[in-house]
Design a protein around this motif. Structure first.
Motif, PDB file in Angstrom:
ATOM      1  N   THR A  71       0.892  -0.902  -0.197  1.00 56.08           N
ATOM      2  CA  THR A  71       0.069   0.025  -0.067  1.00 56.08           C
ATOM      3  C   THR A  71       1.002   1.232   0.005  1.00 56.08           C
ATOM      4  O   THR A  71       2.262   1.261  -0.225  1.00 56.08           O
ATOM      5  CB  THR A  71      -1.127   0.041   1.126  1.00 56.08           C
ATOM      6  OG1 THR A  71      -1.853   1.020   1.034  1.00 56.08           O
ATOM      7  CG2 THR A  71      -0.159   0.129   2.683  1.00 56.08           C
ATOM      8  N   HIS A  72       0.331   2.339   0.231  1.00 51.23           N
ATOM      9  CA  HIS A  72       0.964   3.797   0.439  1.00 51.23           C
ATOM     10  C   HIS A  72       0.541   4.257   1.529  1.00 51.23           C
ATOM     11  O   HIS A  72      -0.438   4.050   2.272  1.00 51.23           O
ATOM     12  CB  HIS A  72       0.681   4.630  -0.750  1.00 51.23           C
ATOM     13  CG  HIS A  72       1.416   4.186  -1.928  1.00 51.23           C
ATOM     14  ND1 HIS A  72       2.479   4.659  -2.272  1.00 51.23           N
ATOM     15  CD2 HIS A  72       0.938   3.477  -2.965  1.00 51.23           C
ATOM     16  CE1 HIS A  72       2.840   4.028  -3.779  1.00 51.23           C
ATOM     17  NE2 HIS A  72       1.758   3.334  -4.133  1.00 51.23           N
ATOM     18  N   THR A  75      -2.526   6.270   2.438  1.00 51.83           N
ATOM     19  CA  THR A  75      -3.849   5.719   2.120  1.00 51.83           C
ATOM     20  C   THR A  75      -4.326   5.795   3.510  1.00 51.83           C
ATOM     21  O   THR A  75      -3.891   5.543   4.658  1.00 51.83           O
ATOM     22  CB  THR A  75      -3.817   4.491   1.497  1.00 51.83           C
ATOM     23  OG1 THR A  75      -3.328   3.389   2.394  1.00 51.83           O
ATOM     24  CG2 THR A  75      -3.319   4.458   0.000  1.00 51.83           C
ATOM     25  N   ARG A 138       0.775   5.148 -10.440  1.00 48.58           N
ATOM     26  CA  ARG A 138      -0.299   5.708  -9.338  1.00 48.58           C
ATOM     27  C   ARG A 138       0.277   6.030  -8.332  1.00 48.58           C
ATOM     28  O   ARG A 138      -0.192   6.932  -7.391  1.00 48.58           O
ATOM     29  CB  ARG A 138      -1.128   4.453  -9.278  1.00 48.58           C
ATOM     30  CG  ARG A 138      -2.315   4.741  -8.126  1.00 48.58           C
ATOM     31  CD  ARG A 138      -2.192   3.747  -6.792  1.00 48.58           C
ATOM     32  NE  ARG A 138      -3.250   4.431  -5.906  1.00 48.58           N
ATOM     33  CZ  ARG A 138      -3.123   3.745  -4.830  1.00 48.58           C
ATOM     34  NH1 ARG A 138      -2.383   2.483  -4.447  1.00 48.58           N
ATOM     35  NH2 ARG A 138      -4.250   3.952  -3.856  1.00 48.58           N
ATOM     36  N   CYS A 144      -5.387   9.791  -2.910  1.00 47.96           N
ATOM     37  CA  CYS A 144      -6.228   8.795  -2.506  1.00 47.96           C
ATOM     38  C   CYS A 144      -7.373   9.509  -1.568  1.00 47.96           C
ATOM     39  O   CYS A 144      -7.167  10.135  -0.564  1.00 47.96           O
ATOM     40  CB  CYS A 144      -5.360   8.013  -1.519  1.00 47.96           C
ATOM     41  SG  CYS A 144      -6.497   6.396  -0.957  1.00 47.96           S
ATOM     42  N   GLY A 145      -8.728   9.115  -1.861  1.00 41.97           N
ATOM     43  CA  GLY A 145      -9.751   9.570  -1.276  1.00 41.97           C
ATOM     44  C   GLY A 145     -10.169  10.953  -1.252  1.00 41.97           C
ATOM     45  O   GLY A 145     -10.981  11.311  -0.639  1.00 41.97           O
TER      46      GLY A 145
END
Length: 218
Positions: A71-72, A75, A138, A144-145
């Protein structure tokens, strides 16, 4: 057609849950193209919503045989794990051919009471090298979000891609890129099929580090 009922049975499970898990994945992979990915559902504790779950890509087993994913750090799922490392994971494995009874069965594998541990920085370069191009882009250009304008986002993506192809240089790993492995208190395997009552086999971690295994009712 007359209805029938029978009991599913998990036959000869190994003493180690990871062996059981590997066997199921190998069975599911039969006949599939090489490199096909698998998903797992990850649930975390969230300050705003209580519990959040999402489907993420299963990346394999760590060197010490724990399920992990990538993941990052920006996030929400990563921030959840940083704030509260308790998590739960579910794998849904449909239509696994069971050689013992010749029936197609569906399996559910759960990691219960798992503690998430971030992977060491020393392992991240090798994992980044395995990422495909969309995942690498990406990691650099996608928020994100956050609300976004599609046309602006596409322009940002296309510009990044063009500059990358023109330069001929590899895309650097961003500092946000990370991974987490999950150390469960229990592995739970459930097997069911049409006309079958599910069988469930559970491995429970003991204080001495050994696994106690048993059939449990569904």
């Amino acid at each position: 057609m007359a209805q029938t009922s029978s009991l599913a049975k998990i036959i000869d499970p190994p003493i180690d849950p990871v062996q059981m898990f590997k066997h199921l994945l190998e069975t599911v992979d039969q006949g599939k193209p090489e490199g096909s990915f698998k998903e797992m559902n990850l649930a975390t504790i969230d300050d705003e919503f209580g519990v959040l779950n999402r489907t993420v890509v299963y990346r394999g087993l760590s060197s010490d045989n724990y399920v992990f994913y990538i993941t990052h750090r920006y996030t929400r799922n990563c921030k959840n794990l940083q704030a509260n490392p308790k998590a739960s994971i579910t794998f849904y494995l449909p239509l696994v051919k069971d050689d013992a009874d010749g029936k197609d069965t569906t399996w559910q594998v759960r990691l219960i009471g798992a503690t998430a541990v971030e992977l060491p920085e020393s392992e991240m370069d090798a994992l980044w090298d395995k990422e495909d191009l969309p995942a690498k882009i990406r990691g650099h250009v996608f928020p994100c979000g956050e609300p976004v304008d599609y046309d602006q986002l596409k322009l940002k993506h296309d510009t990044f891609l063009r500059e990358h192809l023109t330069s001929g240089k590899p895309i650097e790993r961003p500092a946000s890129y990370t991974g987490w492995k999950f150390q469960p208190q229990r592995w739970d395997f459930l097997k069911v099929g049409q006309g079958l009552i599910a069988d469930r086999f559970q491995y429970r971690l003991q204080s001495n580090g050994k696994w106690e295994s048993m059939h449990v009712s569904t």
